[in-house]
Design an enzyme around this catalytic site. Structure first.
Site, PDB file in Angstrom:
ATOM      1  N   CYS B  85       0.832  -1.206   0.000  1.00 28.48           N
ATOM      2  CA  CYS B  85       0.000   0.000   0.000  1.00 28.48           C
ATOM      3  C   CYS B  85       0.873   1.265   0.000  1.00 28.48           C
ATOM      4  CB  CYS B  85      -0.973  -0.060   1.173  1.00 28.48           C
ATOM      5  SG  CYS B  85      -2.318   1.104   1.030  1.00 28.48           S
ATOM      6  N   HIS B 201      -3.472  -5.779   1.111  1.00 32.05           N
ATOM      7  CA  HIS B 201      -2.817  -6.036   2.403  1.00 32.05           C
ATOM      8  C   HIS B 201      -2.900  -7.507   2.798  1.00 32.05           C
ATOM      9  CE1 HIS B 201      -2.479  -1.782   3.799  1.00 32.05           C
ATOM     10  NE2 HIS B 201      -3.477  -1.599   2.962  1.00 32.05           N
ATOM     11  N   GLU B 203      -1.301  -8.774   5.192  1.00 32.64           N
ATOM     12  CA  GLU B 203      -1.182  -8.831   6.666  1.00 32.64           C
ATOM     13  C   GLU B 203      -2.527  -8.662   7.362  1.00 32.64           C
ATOM     14  OE1 GLU B 203      -0.467  -6.292   4.837  1.00 32.64           O
ATOM     15  OE2 GLU B 203      -0.808  -4.395   5.887  1.00 32.64           O
TER      16      GLU B 203
END
Lengths: 77, 227
Positions: B85, B201, B203
């Site tokens: 990002c 993302h 994560e």
């Protein structure tokens, strides 16, 4: 001395903000507005009176930080 | 395996990344941007967020911070650098990856789950990955990937397009392009494929009770590939 820099988007690069401003102006009865491109303006105070030197430094600043040459052009005023 | 997550003022996915890396076995360290040196690492991560409040252009100020010189040296010597990002935006602003992330086509901050297709597996990030279409999360205002025609040709010629937006079956179409990115690009590699920048993302997708499991495939696989 003071140096002024204008950074604008290159032709063909999408400018959603400019588009929104144009549509708003049209909606405010400025029907003559065909296109708006939004840019950035920098007022830079440089610690020198040597105009040539100041402009050369500003040029470097534009290339290294103020403009992204993939999408933007700059003009030193 | 050692990893380092760089924190900039305004980073906000750094701790999620720390949790994800540790979950899959990395010995992770958090590194403040004002440091000049990065501890010995097998992987450097530039996390998501809004470094320097997105001033000037997203990632442009972070790309000139003290630590970046070391990141560039590490990347140029073949080290693995992952930018998620805002990290992707920083990587383009440093010049480590070509192009730039423009404002989303429809001027909206987009926050939702998307599907992405892995386009190239000849690299440390995706080699042997068990799933080719991942459901990941995006949250950005500037994710509209743009580059010059020459750069696009070079990306294609060198198989540098890493992940593209698609539907759950892997169909790539403008309909599934959330932000107007050229060729549905969600992430790209550097020429040597040691640098990966992507908007989604992984994560945020490491816990099935919170979101989904698909980030697990990414991190688990990455750790195995680095062993």
């Amino acid at each position: 001395m003071k140096v002024k820099v204008i950074v604008t988007l290159k032709d063909g690069v999408l400018d959603p903000q400019g588009k929104a401003i144009q549509q708003t102006l049209n909606g405010m009865n400025f029907s003559e507005v065909k296109e708006v491109r939004q840019g950035k303006y920098f007022d830079i105070e440089i610690n020198t009176n040597d105009e040539k030197k100041a402009k050369a430094k500003t040029e470097e600043m534009c290339k290294k930080l103020l403009a992204n040459m993939v999408i933007e052009d700059y003009k030193i005023l | 395996m050692k990893s380092s997550v760089i924190i900039f003022p305004g980073s906000n996915c750094d701790r999620d990344m720390d949790v994800a890396l540790k979950k899959f076995g990395f010995k992770n360290q958090m590194v403040w941007h004002d440091n000049q040196e990065i501890p010995k690492s097998d992987l450097i991560v530039l996390p998501g967020g809004f470094s320097y409040g997105d001033y000037l252009r997203c990632g442009s100020i972070a790309a000139k911070s003290k630590i970046i010189k070391s990141v560039i040296e590490f990347a140029n010597s073949g080290g693995l650098v992952l930018g998620i990002c805002n990290g992707f935006q920083i990587l383009t602003e440093t010049g480590l990856l070509p192009g730039i992330l423009l404002q989303n086509k429809y001027q909206k901050f987009i926050c939702k789950n998307v599907h992405v297709k892995i386009n190239d597996k000849e690299n440390k990030y995706f080699k042997n990955i068990k799933k080719e279409i991942l459901e990941l999360h995006i949250a950005h205002n500037e994710g509209n990937y743009f580059c010059s025609d020459d750069e696009m040709k070079s990306l294609n010629d060198n198989n540098q397009i890493a992940v593209t937006y698609c539907n759950e079956k892997g169909k790539e179409d403008e309909k599934f392009n959330p932000n107007g990115a050229l060729k549905n690009i969600a992430g790209i590699f550097s020429k040597k494929k040691n640098i990966l920048g992507m908007m989604p993302h992984p994560e945020r997708m490491i816990d099935k009770y919170l979101s989904s499991n698909d980030g697990n495939f990414f991190f688990e696989n990455l750790f195995e590939n680095l062993k």
